[in-house]
Design a protein around this motif. Structure first.
Motif, mmCIF file in Angstrom:
data_model
loop_
_atom_site.group_PDB
_atom_site.id
_atom_site.type_symbol
_atom_site.label_atom_id
_atom_site.label_comp_id
_atom_site.label_asym_id
_atom_site.label_seq_id
_atom_site.Cartn_x
_atom_site.Cartn_y
_atom_site.Cartn_z
ATOM 1 N N PHE A 75 -51.209 -70.208 14.865
ATOM 2 C CA PHE A 75 -51.152 -70.178 13.420
ATOM 3 C C PHE A 75 -49.847 -70.191 12.762
ATOM 4 O O PHE A 75 -49.665 -70.988 11.896
ATOM 5 C CB PHE A 75 -51.848 -68.814 13.077
ATOM 6 N N ARG A 76 -48.888 -69.443 13.357
ATOM 7 C CA ARG A 76 -47.712 -69.259 12.904
ATOM 8 C C ARG A 76 -46.837 -71.001 13.027
ATOM 9 O O ARG A 76 -45.905 -71.193 12.105
ATOM 10 C CB ARG A 76 -46.528 -68.370 13.481
ATOM 11 N N ASP A 77 -47.008 -71.488 14.159
ATOM 12 C CA ASP A 77 -46.481 -72.562 14.479
ATOM 13 C C ASP A 77 -47.026 -73.909 13.545
ATOM 14 O O ASP A 77 -46.325 -74.547 12.837
ATOM 15 C CB ASP A 77 -46.842 -73.225 15.746
ATOM 16 N N ARG A 78 -48.358 -73.740 13.022
ATOM 17 C CA ARG A 78 -48.912 -74.644 11.893
ATOM 18 C C ARG A 78 -48.566 -74.485 10.784
ATOM 19 O O ARG A 78 -48.529 -75.242 9.945
ATOM 20 C CB ARG A 78 -50.407 -74.637 12.294
ATOM 21 N N ASN A 79 -48.506 -73.081 10.399
ATOM 22 C CA ASN A 79 -48.327 -72.697 9.020
ATOM 23 C C ASN A 79 -46.775 -71.932 8.786
ATOM 24 O O ASN A 79 -46.846 -70.838 8.848
ATOM 25 C CB ASN A 79 -49.351 -71.712 8.474
ATOM 26 N N ARG A 80 -45.905 -72.701 8.543
ATOM 27 C CA ARG A 80 -44.426 -72.470 8.659
ATOM 28 C C ARG A 80 -44.237 -71.544 7.039
ATOM 29 O O ARG A 80 -43.669 -70.775 6.912
ATOM 30 C CB ARG A 80 -43.427 -73.493 8.624
ATOM 31 N N LYS A 81 -45.033 -72.152 6.078
ATOM 32 C CA LYS A 81 -44.659 -71.586 4.666
ATOM 33 C C LYS A 81 -45.987 -71.012 4.113
ATOM 34 O O LYS A 81 -46.620 -71.346 3.203
ATOM 35 C CB LYS A 81 -44.262 -72.582 3.770
ATOM 36 N N ILE A 82 -46.367 -69.780 4.583
ATOM 37 C CA ILE A 82 -47.389 -68.972 4.261
ATOM 38 C C ILE A 82 -47.171 -68.218 3.165
ATOM 39 O O ILE A 82 -48.019 -67.502 2.821
ATOM 40 C CB ILE A 82 -48.105 -68.321 5.458
ATOM 41 N N SER A 84 -46.564 -68.400 0.128
ATOM 42 C CA SER A 84 -47.028 -68.939 -1.114
ATOM 43 C C SER A 84 -48.843 -69.013 -1.063
ATOM 44 O O SER A 84 -49.095 -69.287 -2.128
ATOM 45 C CB SER A 84 -46.631 -70.277 -1.384
ATOM 46 N N SER A 85 -49.175 -68.858 0.311
ATOM 47 C CA SER A 85 -50.683 -68.971 0.104
ATOM 48 C C SER A 85 -51.199 -67.776 0.403
ATOM 49 O O SER A 85 -51.268 -67.208 1.473
ATOM 50 C CB SER A 85 -51.188 -70.006 1.246
ATOM 51 N N PRO A 86 -52.052 -66.921 -0.283
ATOM 52 C CA PRO A 86 -52.869 -65.766 -0.090
ATOM 53 C C PRO A 86 -53.863 -65.725 0.967
ATOM 54 O O PRO A 86 -53.877 -64.615 1.704
ATOM 55 C CB PRO A 86 -53.271 -65.304 -1.384
ATOM 56 N N SER A 87 -54.531 -66.925 0.982
ATOM 57 C CA SER A 87 -55.495 -66.938 1.991
ATOM 58 C C SER A 87 -54.876 -67.129 3.583
ATOM 59 O O SER A 87 -55.135 -66.698 4.570
ATOM 60 C CB SER A 87 -56.561 -68.097 1.853
ATOM 61 N N LEU A 88 -53.614 -67.847 3.571
ATOM 62 C CA LEU A 88 -53.057 -67.650 4.828
ATOM 63 C C LEU A 88 -52.506 -66.522 5.440
ATOM 64 O O LEU A 88 -52.391 -66.016 6.635
ATOM 65 C CB LEU A 88 -52.068 -69.088 4.806
ATOM 66 N N LEU A 89 -51.809 -65.768 4.390
ATOM 67 C CA LEU A 89 -51.406 -64.365 4.385
ATOM 68 C C LEU A 89 -52.543 -63.476 4.832
ATOM 69 O O LEU A 89 -52.279 -62.787 5.953
ATOM 70 C CB LEU A 89 -50.890 -63.822 3.292
ATOM 71 N N LEU A 90 -53.593 -63.617 4.511
ATOM 72 C CA LEU A 90 -54.935 -62.837 4.861
ATOM 73 C C LEU A 90 -55.003 -63.114 6.372
ATOM 74 O O LEU A 90 -55.302 -62.461 7.071
ATOM 75 C CB LEU A 90 -56.039 -63.229 3.942
ATOM 76 N N GLN A 91 -55.167 -64.397 6.606
ATOM 77 C CA GLN A 91 -55.688 -64.881 7.899
ATOM 78 C C GLN A 91 -54.573 -64.355 8.833
ATOM 79 O O GLN A 91 -54.945 -63.838 9.944
ATOM 80 C CB GLN A 91 -55.828 -66.426 7.921
ATOM 81 N N GLN A 92 -53.211 -64.441 8.602
ATOM 82 C CA GLN A 92 -52.034 -63.884 9.403
ATOM 83 C C GLN A 92 -52.389 -62.277 9.840
ATOM 84 O O GLN A 92 -52.136 -62.017 11.033
ATOM 85 C CB GLN A 92 -50.997 -64.295 8.981
ATOM 86 N N ALA A 93 -52.791 -61.892 8.654
ATOM 87 C CA ALA A 93 -52.828 -60.433 8.642
ATOM 88 C C ALA A 93 -53.941 -60.086 9.810
ATOM 89 O O ALA A 93 -54.015 -59.033 10.603
ATOM 90 C CB ALA A 93 -52.947 -59.851 7.478
ATOM 91 N N ARG A 94 -55.057 -60.955 9.579
ATOM 92 C CA ARG A 94 -56.369 -60.583 10.347
ATOM 93 C C ARG A 94 -55.794 -60.887 11.952
ATOM 94 O O ARG A 94 -56.232 -60.099 12.957
ATOM 95 C CB ARG A 94 -57.353 -61.531 10.039
ATOM 96 N N LEU A 95 -54.969 -61.807 12.166
ATOM 97 C CA LEU A 95 -54.633 -62.273 13.521
ATOM 98 C C LEU A 95 -53.688 -61.183 14.171
ATOM 99 O O LEU A 95 -53.839 -60.894 15.376
ATOM 100 C CB LEU A 95 -53.938 -63.650 13.603
#
Length: 166
Positions: A75-82, A84-95
């Motif tokens: 997830f971190r490799d695919r999404n370098r600039k998270i 700016s995106s609240p949904s990506l931040l939420l998904q990262q927090a879950r992971l």
């Protein structure tokens, strides 16, 4: 051999009656030794079962932890600039939370595994003998005075009955 329980108390009274005083004491000691060995075998088998369960569970949790860590890495490799995106931040927090939970479960299992190993090696006795068996100083059974008195009573009673009927 008599065994008595006292209500809800964990105390157990073991008595051995035999014709020889020393034999009854030796038999009681042997009985307690065998009882202690049996209880220790049950305890050891329970500990081994618990150890096997924890080891199997640790293998499963380690696999799940590795999978969760790999998912977070991908997830971190695919999404370098998270940022700016609240949904990506939420998904990262879950992971991240999933990785932390799996790590805590693994740590707990590892701790329990070490405790079981210590308990297995420790081998403490579960029986505590309050009064050690000893040979009686005088004969408890049969009681000679009681036997003589009963014999006299029944002999006289039968004699009186026989004389009465004649």
């Amino acid at each position: 051999i008599t065994v008595e329980f006292e209500g809800d108390s964990p105390l157990l009274y073991v008595s051995v009656y035999a014709s020889e005083a020393q034999f009854s004491s030796d038999l009681n000691i042997a009985l307690l030794d065998i009882l202690e060995k049996i209880i220790n075998q049950f305890k050891l088998s329970r500990i081994i079962e618990q150890k096997n369960f924890i080891e199997n569970r640790m293998i499963e949790v380690k696999k799940d932890l590795t999978i969760a860590e790999d998912e977070l890495k991908e997830f971190r490799d695919r999404n370098r600039k998270i940022i700016s995106s609240p949904s990506l931040l939420l998904q990262q927090a879950r992971l991240v939370r999933d990785v932390e939970v799996q790590t805590q479960v693994y740590i707990t299992l590892k701790t329990q595994h070490e405790m079981v190993k210590i308990e297995e090696v420790q081998g403490s006795s579960m029986i505590q003998i309050l009064d050690h068996p000893e040979a009686p100083t005088r004969r408890l059974y049969p009681r000679p005075l009681r036997s003589i008195m009963l014999s006299l009573f029944f002999g006289i009673s039968v004699g009186v009955v026989v004389i009465y009927f004649k």
